[in-house]
Design a protein around this motif. Structure first.
Motif: not given
Length: 380
Positions: A59-65, A157-160, A183-188, A354-357
């Motif tokens: 794994r690399v950040r946001g993808g693979a190699a 790669d993800g949403l806040l 992946p999505v994380v709700l804020v407030e 969440r993205i890394a997991d």
């Protein structure tokens, strides 16, 4: 029954294609692999997790190699002076290509949210993550348009996001977010989905606790009639009112007689008339302290009190909720301060995890952070 040539490949075949694409092209982002293989980003993330666990890719950040292989020792017959070809450095341009990009959509860029954004940016800078920010207008349709652009055009790669969650449009937006391929994380904001009312991942201020803290502060000063003024359209209003009601009940304070108002905000043409009616009711009910959401309404109320000869805090103590500009009032307002920057940092950390997991069965996390009470002249 035969399977046509155009049928989707079986999971093992698809994973073999992932490995082959990486062999030919080095590093690929999740959305690039999803597009190449015509599957969802979630499916690709699961494939990457499995292939990485089998030691076939990394794994690399946001993808693979592909896994880097150690340089083989030179054979005995190697001519003097010959050297093996250079190998790419661990942090090469290929790694940079896979930098994580997150999208962020907030309903305002000039009140409350700048500190939340700052918290996100500070955390993102520490992990070399790119943040693409979009401002919306408290309208679900506008928020959906901004979010779709981030997913489809930017390839985040993800949403806040701090979405509208009420009404038909808000409920439809929540369903769209729940089914998003990133992946999505709700804020407030908080929301539940599905037949079992499962919670979406979120980071929120404990506004109920913050409002209750303000009531306890005022009660400790001897006030027995503590009112509340909130604005009708604010998503924070239900939480502030719940905290006020709970604390008044716990402390045995009179709810029936104290001022309890849900108003337009100060920009509405009806605000001056509503404000005078509120102050008349305040005097008539014997209310001696008010919790007001938000700062602009609280400051406007104090100004009108001064014009009418109502002394702050001698005749009426005031606590504002938000603490954006409360200190600039004359007198400076006691205020509940939500942990805005901490909310941003925590939301980023939750999304990054969440993205890394990349585990589709990772349990949802709900983070709640307490506000602070800043005591100033308007209540003491």
């Amino acid at each position: 029954m035969t399977v046509s040539d155009s049928a989707a490949p079986l999971p093992d075949e698809r994973r073999a294609q992932v490995v082959e694409l990486l062999r030919r092209r080095g590093v690929l982002r999740v959305n690039e692999l999803a597009s190449e293989l015509d599957v969802s980003a979630i499916t690709i993330r699961r494939d990457i997790a499995l292939l990485a666990s089998q030691g076939l890719i990394r794994r690399v950040r946001g993808g693979a190699a592909l896994l880097r292989r150690p340089v083989a020792e030179a054979p005995i017959s190697q001519a003097p002076g010959d050297r093996p070809p250079p190998q790419p450095a661990p942090d090469s341009a290929e790694e940079a290509k896979a930098q994580v990009t997150i999208g962020m959509v907030v309903p305002s860029l000039d009140y409350y949210w700048p500190d939340v954004i700052r918290g996100v940016r500070e955390a993102a800078a520490a992990s070399d993550t790119r943040v693409v920010l979009r401002g919306a207008t408290y309208q679900a349709a506008d928020e959906r348009r901004q979010l779709s652009w981030l997913v489809d055009s930017v390839g985040v790669d993800g949403l806040l996001v701090a979405p509208t969650t009420t009404g038909e449009d808000g409920e439809a937006l929540v369903r769209w977010l729940q089914s998003a391929e990133v992946p999505v994380v709700l804020v407030e904001r908080a929301a539940v989905v599905g037949p079992y009312q499962e919670a979406m991942e979120s980071v929120v201020s404990d506004h109920v606790f913050g409002a209750a803290m303000a009531v306890r502060h005022l009660a400790a000063l001897g006030h027995r009639r503590i009112g509340v003024i909130t604005t009708r359209e604010s998503p924070t209003t239900p939480h502030v009112r719940r905290g006020w009601r709970q604390a008044c009940g716990e402390l045995g304070l009179g709810l029936d007689d104290a001022l309890d108002a849900d108003t337009v905000d100060r920009r509405d043409p009806d605000w001056p008339h509503e404000l005078d009616d509120l102050l008349d009711e305040c005097v008539a009910s014997g209310t001696t302290a008010l919790l007001v959401h938000s700062d602009p309404e609280a400051i406007s109320l104090v100004e009108r009190c001064q014009e009418r000869g109502i002394r702050i805090p001698d005749d009426l103590a005031v606590v504002a909720y938000d603490d954006e500009v409360a200190e600039l009032c004359d007198p400076p307002l006691t205020a509940v301060r939500p942990p805005k920057a901490a909310i941003g940092r925590a939301a980023f950390a939750l999304l990054a995890d969440r993205i890394a997991d990349q585990d589709a069965y990772r349990p949802a996390h709900r983070v709640v952070i307490e506000p602070r009470l800043i005591v100033r002249s308007s209540s003491s």
